[in-house]
Write a protein that holds these residues in place. Structure first.
Motif, PDB file in Angstrom:
ATOM      1  N   PRO A 140       0.807  -1.219   0.000  1.00  0.00           N
ATOM      2  CA  PRO A 140       0.000   0.000   0.000  1.00  0.00           C
ATOM      3  C   PRO A 140       0.847   1.279   0.000  1.00  0.00           C
ATOM      4  O   PRO A 140       2.079   1.218   0.160  1.00  0.00           O
ATOM      5  N   PHE A 141       0.163   2.392  -0.173  1.00  0.00           N
ATOM      6  CA  PHE A 141       0.780   3.728  -0.202  1.00  0.00           C
ATOM      7  C   PHE A 141       1.739   3.906   0.987  1.00  0.00           C
ATOM      8  O   PHE A 141       1.391   3.589   2.122  1.00  0.00           O
ATOM      9  N   MET A 142       2.934   4.382   0.687  1.00  0.00           N
ATOM     10  CA  MET A 142       3.948   4.716   1.696  1.00  0.00           C
ATOM     11  C   MET A 142       4.534   3.505   2.437  1.00  0.00           C
ATOM     12  O   MET A 142       5.213   3.672   3.449  1.00  0.00           O
ATOM     13  N   SER A 143       4.250   2.305   1.938  1.00  0.00           N
ATOM     14  CA  SER A 143       4.841   1.133   2.605  1.00  0.00           C
ATOM     15  C   SER A 143       6.179   0.774   1.971  1.00  0.00           C
ATOM     16  O   SER A 143       6.805  -0.210   2.339  1.00  0.00           O
ATOM     17  N   PHE A 144       6.626   1.604   0.969  1.00  0.00           N
ATOM     18  CA  PHE A 144       7.908   1.296   0.296  1.00  0.00           C
ATOM     19  C   PHE A 144       8.680   2.582   0.002  1.00  0.00           C
ATOM     20  O   PHE A 144       9.295   2.716  -1.043  1.00  0.00           O
ATOM     21  N   TYR A 145       8.649   3.540   0.957  1.00  0.00           N
ATOM     22  CA  TYR A 145       9.273   4.825   0.635  1.00  0.00           C
ATOM     23  C   TYR A 145      10.785   4.846   0.774  1.00  0.00           C
ATOM     24  O   TYR A 145      11.427   5.802   0.340  1.00  0.00           O
ATOM     25  N   THR A 146      11.370   3.816   1.362  1.00  0.00           N
ATOM     26  CA  THR A 146      12.823   3.618   1.241  1.00  0.00           C
ATOM     27  C   THR A 146      13.027   2.132   0.941  1.00  0.00           C
ATOM     28  O   THR A 146      12.161   1.315   1.277  1.00  0.00           O
ATOM     29  N   PRO A 147      14.171   1.764   0.372  1.00  0.00           N
ATOM     30  CA  PRO A 147      14.389   0.336   0.086  1.00  0.00           C
ATOM     31  C   PRO A 147      14.322  -0.515   1.357  1.00  0.00           C
ATOM     32  O   PRO A 147      13.796  -1.631   1.335  1.00  0.00           O
ATOM     33  N   GLU A 148      14.792   0.020   2.475  1.00  0.00           N
ATOM     34  CA  GLU A 148      14.796  -0.758   3.724  1.00  0.00           C
ATOM     35  C   GLU A 148      13.366  -0.995   4.218  1.00  0.00           C
ATOM     36  O   GLU A 148      13.006  -2.098   4.632  1.00  0.00           O
ATOM     37  N   ILE A 149      12.547   0.071   4.174  1.00  0.00           N
ATOM     38  CA  ILE A 149      11.146  -0.078   4.614  1.00  0.00           C
ATOM     39  C   ILE A 149      10.405  -1.002   3.656  1.00  0.00           C
ATOM     40  O   ILE A 149       9.584  -1.827   4.073  1.00  0.00           O
ATOM     41  N   ALA A 150      10.718  -0.895   2.373  1.00  0.00           N
ATOM     42  CA  ALA A 150      10.084  -1.783   1.386  1.00  0.00           C
ATOM     43  C   ALA A 150      10.418  -3.241   1.697  1.00  0.00           C
ATOM     44  O   ALA A 150       9.543  -4.114   1.666  1.00  0.00           O
ATOM     45  N   LEU A 151      11.682  -3.492   2.034  1.00  0.00           N
ATOM     46  CA  LEU A 151      12.108  -4.867   2.325  1.00  0.00           C
ATOM     47  C   LEU A 151      11.371  -5.404   3.552  1.00  0.00           C
ATOM     48  O   LEU A 151      10.888  -6.537   3.567  1.00  0.00           O
TER      49      LEU A 151
ATOM     50  N   ILE B  31      12.997  -1.848  -6.501  1.00  0.00           N
ATOM     51  CA  ILE B  31      12.845  -3.124  -7.227  1.00  0.00           C
ATOM     52  C   ILE B  31      14.148  -3.917  -7.115  1.00  0.00           C
ATOM     53  O   ILE B  31      14.154  -5.119  -6.842  1.00  0.00           O
ATOM     54  N   GLU B  32      15.260  -3.212  -7.306  1.00  0.00           N
ATOM     55  CA  GLU B  32      16.568  -3.877  -7.236  1.00  0.00           C
ATOM     56  C   GLU B  32      16.793  -4.486  -5.843  1.00  0.00           C
ATOM     57  O   GLU B  32      17.189  -5.638  -5.703  1.00  0.00           O
ATOM     58  N   LYS B  33      16.468  -3.710  -4.820  1.00  0.00           N
ATOM     59  CA  LYS B  33      16.675  -4.170  -3.431  1.00  0.00           C
ATOM     60  C   LYS B  33      15.840  -5.427  -3.145  1.00  0.00           C
ATOM     61  O   LYS B  33      16.342  -6.408  -2.591  1.00  0.00           O
ATOM     62  N   LEU B  34      14.577  -5.398  -3.522  1.00  0.00           N
ATOM     63  CA  LEU B  34      13.701  -6.542  -3.234  1.00  0.00           C
ATOM     64  C   LEU B  34      14.119  -7.762  -4.050  1.00  0.00           C
ATOM     65  O   LEU B  34      14.150  -8.884  -3.547  1.00  0.00           O
ATOM     66  N   SER B  35      14.474  -7.510  -5.291  1.00  0.00           N
ATOM     67  CA  SER B  35      14.859  -8.606  -6.164  1.00  0.00           C
ATOM     68  C   SER B  35      16.128  -9.295  -5.661  1.00  0.00           C
ATOM     69  O   SER B  35      16.269 -10.523  -5.730  1.00  0.00           O
ATOM     70  N   GLN B  36      17.058  -8.485  -5.100  1.00  0.00           N
ATOM     71  CA  GLN B  36      18.300  -9.071  -4.556  1.00  0.00           C
ATOM     72  C   GLN B  36      18.009  -9.992  -3.378  1.00  0.00           C
ATOM     73  O   GLN B  36      18.816 -10.836  -3.021  1.00  0.00           O
TER      74      GLN B  36
END
Ligand code: KIV
Length: 270
Positions: free
Chosen positions: A92-103, A130-135
């Protein structure tokens, strides 16, 4: 009788093979266990727990108020009912505003929400996510074109990719997304001609909503298929209850029309 009992569950490999073989991918949203069971039994390849739940379940005006806890809850109960369909859950909105929070939040959707893939509506400056999560081996679907979480910023719901310039920007974005490791792209409200180009150039599956017939798969919001969404429906919506006398038949008819390339018809396209 459960029609999917003897069918092997859908995997990402199968979805990639469907793209290669030109077999259309039929996708539907679901938000609870009962509808998830009906959609799974009808043979949907993908079930999306979309943040559209903010509008169709919670009665909000946009998807913006939806929280990560809402997504985890609905994802888990939908997952409990699936035997066949592949489960994607929205960030959802704002749940991925930095790569760390997204992870952190993507991990919650997979560990607590039992999602098999996460979908996010990032903008061009958020491609590093996308890169962070994919890694970390998190399967990703990137949502581009009309991104409802950004509706206030982009000035409303409009069709994307209409001019040559917009088409080439969308293609560049899709190429970057694929290169950074995404596994699927969802395009919303994109002109059919631009969607066709994207589908030819990109190797990962492309699912469309309001993006014309020349993409690997189609998705609709379940309640639009059932004709119970309030307000004016977008052009791409088809109410399958008009010609069917049960929910089960309506959903099966949508899936059949996607597979047979009867949906979307010209009147559903931009
Ligand atoms: O949230 C959702 O249901 C979606 C679909 C409209 C694709 O993103």
């Amino acid at each position: 009788m459960n029609d999917t009992l003897n069918k092997k569950p859908i995997t990402l490999t199968k979805l990639n093979n469907m793209k290669t073989q030109g077999e259309k991918i039929a996708c539907i949203t679901a938000y609870d266990a009962s509808f998830a069971r009906v959609v799974d039994n009808a043979g949907a390849d993908i079930v999306l727990v979309g943040d559209s739940l903010g509008m169709v379940i919670q009665g909000k005006k946009t998807t913006i108020p939806v929280k990560i806890e809402d997504m985890i809850y609905h994802s888990r109960i939908v997952a409990s009912a699936l035997q066949y369909s592949f489960l994607i859950t929205d960030m959802p909105f704002m749940s991925f505003y930095t790569p760390e929070i997204a992870l952190e939040n993507a991990s919650k959707l997979m560990q607590d929400g039992d999602a098999q893939m996460i979908k996010l509506e990032g903008n061009k400056s958020q491609l590093n996510i996308i890169e962070k999560l994919s890694q970390s081996d998190i399967p990703i679907c990137a949502h581009i074109g009309l991104r409802p979480q950004s509706v206030h910023k982009i000035g409303g719901y409009k069709v994307h990719g209409k001019s040559d310039e917009e088409a080439s920007l969308l293609l560049k974005e899709a190429i970057m997304i694929e290169e950074l490791g995404a596994d699927m792209i969802l395009i919303e409200c994109v002109s059919s001609s631009t969607a066709k180009i994207l589908n030819q150039e990109i190797k990962i599956p492309i699912i469309g909503i309001g993006a014309g017939p020349d993409v690997d798969g189609q998705i609709l919001v379940l309640y639009d298929i059932l004709g119970i969404t309030s307000g004016v429906s977008p052009k791409f919506v088809k109410n399958y209850m008009k010609d069917n006398n049960s929910i089960d038949q309506a959903i099966k008819s949508y899936i059949k029309e996607v597979k047979n390339k009867e949906y979307p018809a010209p009147e559903h396209c931009f």
